[in-house]
Every structure is written in C-alpha cells, then in structure tokens.
Design an enzyme around this catalytic site. Structure first.
Site, PDB file in Angstrom:
ATOM      1  N   ASP A 270       0.840  -1.202   0.000  1.00  0.00           N
ATOM      2  CA  ASP A 270       0.000   0.000   0.000  1.00  0.00           C
ATOM      3  C   ASP A 270       0.876   1.253   0.000  1.00  0.00           C
ATOM      4  OD1 ASP A 270      -2.225  -1.566  -0.009  1.00  0.00           O
ATOM      5  OD2 ASP A 270      -3.024  -0.869   1.901  1.00  0.00           O
ATOM      6  N   ARG A 320      -8.064  -4.188  -6.251  1.00  0.00           N
ATOM      7  CA  ARG A 320      -7.013  -3.218  -5.964  1.00  0.00           C
ATOM      8  C   ARG A 320      -5.681  -3.588  -6.606  1.00  0.00           C
ATOM      9  NH1 ARG A 320      -7.980  -1.382   0.386  1.00  0.00           N
ATOM     10  NH2 ARG A 320     -10.218  -0.917   0.175  1.00  0.00           N
TER      11      ARG A 320
END
Length: 446
Positions: A270, A320
């Site tokens: 991330d 994602r």
C-alpha cells in the site's frame, strides 16, 4: 520469436553474472553482477536505473548503495533484522542482505510466537470478544469496553514484534538461492526517503486480532491491520522482483462471524499518506484480496502519489491492482490473470477514483471463459484511465469503453499529464505471458 528491440529490452532489465568472484565491499568474496542500465555494480549496491518510472525522478533512488562495510549486514533472524535496521532516525546508508526466510512471529531468542502468546495477560479471547460485540445484543455502534481494550493490548504486543520500520537510504535485498523473505511481517516505510526492496517473498502477513466494526458498510466488517509492505509519506521507493502472497493461509480457510469473513490479511503493498515517486516493477502479486491501495482517502495528498507500476504479474487477486486515488499512476506491460485461484475470485483489476489520473497501456489480461472486459475496471465517476495497446485474451481491447458501456458512473478517458519516465516500455503486450513468467518475482535475480 521476440523482435531485436524486444530482446534488447530484456537484456537491459536482467543481470549478467560474471563468473570471476570478486571482493564486494562489506560482504567479502561474492558474485559480481552487471546491469546494462546501471553500469557495473553488484546486486546489493545497485541503484534504480535512470528513467525507470517515477522513482527515478528528483534525485533518483539509490537506497543503501553508498553503504560502507560497517553498514552492510547479512541477517537470517528477526532479531538480526531489527538490529540491522537500527533507528529510523539514523539515515546512514545501509544494505541489509536477507538470507533465508525470517519469521516475524518469533521472540528475540528465536522462539516461535503464536496469537495466544500475544493475547496472554491481556484478558482477550476471541470467544469473549464475539460475545461482547454480538450485533444482536451490542447493536450498531463502534466497539468499546473491556474486550476492545484487551484486543488493542494484544494487538500492540503483536505490532511491536512484526512491524519493521525502515530508515532512509536503505536497501533490503534477498540473497539469491536462499528463499529469502519475511513471513508474517510488515515493512513500514514511513516519512523517509530513498528505499529499495528487492528479491524478497512476503508471505502471510496476519493480524491476530482483527477488529469488528459494525459501522463499516451496511453489514459491518472485520478489519485487519498490517500490510506486507506499507509506504506512508515515503518518497523515492523502488520495489523490484518481490513476491507477495497470503500463502499458506488462504482467506477461504478463515471462519465467518456475524455474517462476515474474519479477515486477517490487509494490503500487500500500500502506498498512502502522501507517498510519492514510487516504482513497482517485476513483482508477483498472488493469492490476495485487497492488494495495492494508492491514496488512503479521497483527500490524501494532491500533487503527490506519483507511482509507476510495470512488468508485474497479478494472479489470484480479488481487487485493488491497484485502487488509485488522486495521483498520477502509470501502468504498463503488466499481466493480469483473472482466473480464480485458491478461492480468490477477482472483482476487478484497476479502480480509478477521487480524480486519479491513470495511464494504463500495453498491459495484458487473461480472462476465463464467461468473464467480460467490462469487469476489469472500477471507479466512482471522477477518475480517469487513458492509454492504449491493452490486450484481453490476445485481442486489442478498449477496456474503458467496455466498462463505460456497462456502468452509469463513467471513467474519464483523458488525463492531465504525459508519462516521460518509461524505461523498458514495450509497445506490444503480446509476449508478456511468456516473458514475465521467467522474469518476475523473488528468486529471479542472481
């Protein structure tokens, strides 16, 4: 057969092993490697090649390439890794060679630690937690009280053990041939600059103590902490030739409570909180749900979150890949295999929202029978996806047009920037399936 230009491109991205052993500073006799883009350097001192994505901007990304012998370490245990990382305030260039697999859930003495060990003495137990926050009796409000406090105390004990804070000017690299990696751990690159992470397998980063949040969505959610690698306010980071996976603990093996999956995994890699100038290349992302988040919120950091993602393999990924907000994101020459794997059934690949400016070009998708290109994207109606040359099952496909034809919230097709740092970009995606099979992920570099 690959074209001459294609073969040249491959040569620039692979290391050439010189058979004569030489003395490597701080390491001793070893194998000398050469990279056509970076000149004659060994694997451990290698810097990001010029123009290789956003991380090449500014002063570039050199990691610990200037480390002296006193700051060059070889580690094989959690305790050794912690010692080598030192204080996050110490910006002295350092190289950390990880040999073998480090289990983050071990004590300083090397004893294996379980979730029960972290919970010991805190008063937490899952059964008591479930009883305390059963929606039928607790209701629809944020958790608080004795069991939530106990959960936090247990979580803090695990966090102290498995989160590794990386200082600026650091290179972390796996020693070839040793199955190098970190199991159950989380690298935190926060508010620092100039970090390289290469040739490592990040496996099964688990949160022993997910929090139940009945206010998350219409049905509540179990929310876990800890990404395998998390960038928060980090600048100039190169993540190269790593493998990210939940294995051996797949989500399908987890129980459900209160009607929701008890999720112990968070992100793989991330990039949030104003992180900027990041290149993510030749990694394998597999067996994971929420894989890569770029931008932690719709108001993260305007003018930052500039990320290049190229020549990666995404296989058995639910969503994602990435989810992008706000920034300027360049995706090229990636391979997306959307076949369900070990229970990980893909929802979408790329999500552009919060005015993200994504350029996706010359990528390849493998779709199973019955899957439609309209499902490859997602968005909130404010994000953009530009670019061409994308292939779906070998056929040139306008993936944005396919999405927009099936959804009311349209993805925009123009962006306010033009990629310039595009080293290695191949203007044909037709060979990616075979090429990336042997050039991505941990264990490839030598």
């Amino acid at each position: 057969m690959a074209s001459p230009s294609h073969r040249r491109s491959l040569r620039t991205r692979r290391t050439v092993v010189v058979t004569a052993a030489v003395a490597v500073a701080g390491i001793g006799a070893g194998v000398f490697v050469m990279n056509a883009n970076a000149g004659a350097v060994d694997l451990y001192h290698q810097a990001l090649p010029v123009k290789d994505g956003w991380a090449a901007a500014g002063s570039g990304t050199t990691g610990g390439s200037k480390a002296d012998s006193a700051h060059t370490y070889t580690v094989s245990t959690r305790a050794q890794l912690v010692k080598a990382l030192g204080s996050v305030s110490d910006t002295t260039p350092r190289i950390i060679r990880i040999k073998g697999t480090i289990d983050a859930n071990t004590s300083d003495a090397g004893k294996k630690l379980s979730c029960a060990d972290y919970a010991s003495g805190t008063g937490y137990s899952l059964s008591a937690y479930l009883k305390a926050f059963d929606p039928a009796t607790y209701g629809n409000k944020a958790p608080s009280g004795a069991q939530e406090s106990a959960r936090k105390a247990a979580a803090d004990k695990q966090k102290k053990n498995i989160v590794f804070r990386v200082p600026a000017n650091t290179t972390l690299v796996g020693v070839p041939g040793t199955n190098a990696g970190i199991k159950g751990g989380s690298l935190q690159v926060q508010n620092v600059k100039n970090v390289i992470v290469r040739n490592l397998t990040f496996a099964d980063t688990q949160d022993c103590f997910p929090q139940w949040d009945p206010t998350d969505g219409s049905s509540g959610e179990w929310n876990s902490n800890y990404d395998s690698v998390t960038l928060r306010g980090a600048t100039n980071v190169w993540a190269d030739h790593n493998t990210f996976t939940d294995a051996p603990t797949f989500d399908k093996s987890e129980a459900s409570y209160f009607g929701r999956k008890y999720q112990v995994h968070d992100g793989a890699l991330d990039i949030t909180n104003g992180s900027d100038l990041v290149t993510v290349e030749r990694n394998v992302f597999t067996n994971h749900d929420k894989t890569m988040l770029i931008g932690s919120s719709d108001t993260d950091s305007t003018g930052k979150l500039r990320v290049t993602i190229h020549h990666n393999v995404w296989k058995g990924i639910v969503q994602r890949a990435p989810l992008a907000r706000i920034g300027q994101i360049h995706l090229y020459n990636n391979l997306y295999d959307t076949t369900t794997l070990n229970g990980y059934a893909p929802k979408y690949s790329i999500d552009s929202r919060a005015k993200a400016q994504v350029v996706a070009e010359h990528n390849a998708w493998k779709l199973p029978s019955g899957a439609k290109p309209a499902g490859l994207l997602s968005g909130d109606g404010t994000g953009s996806v530009a670019g061409s040359g994308n292939l779906v099952n070998g056929t040139a496909t306008d993936i944005v047009a396919a999405y927009n034809a099936a959804h009311s919230k349209k993805i925009k097709t123009t962006v306010n920037w033009k990629p310039a740092l595009t080293a290695g970009l191949q203007t044909s995606a037709k060979n990616l399936v075979t090429e990336l099979a042997g050039t991505t992920g941990a264990g490839v570099l030598s």
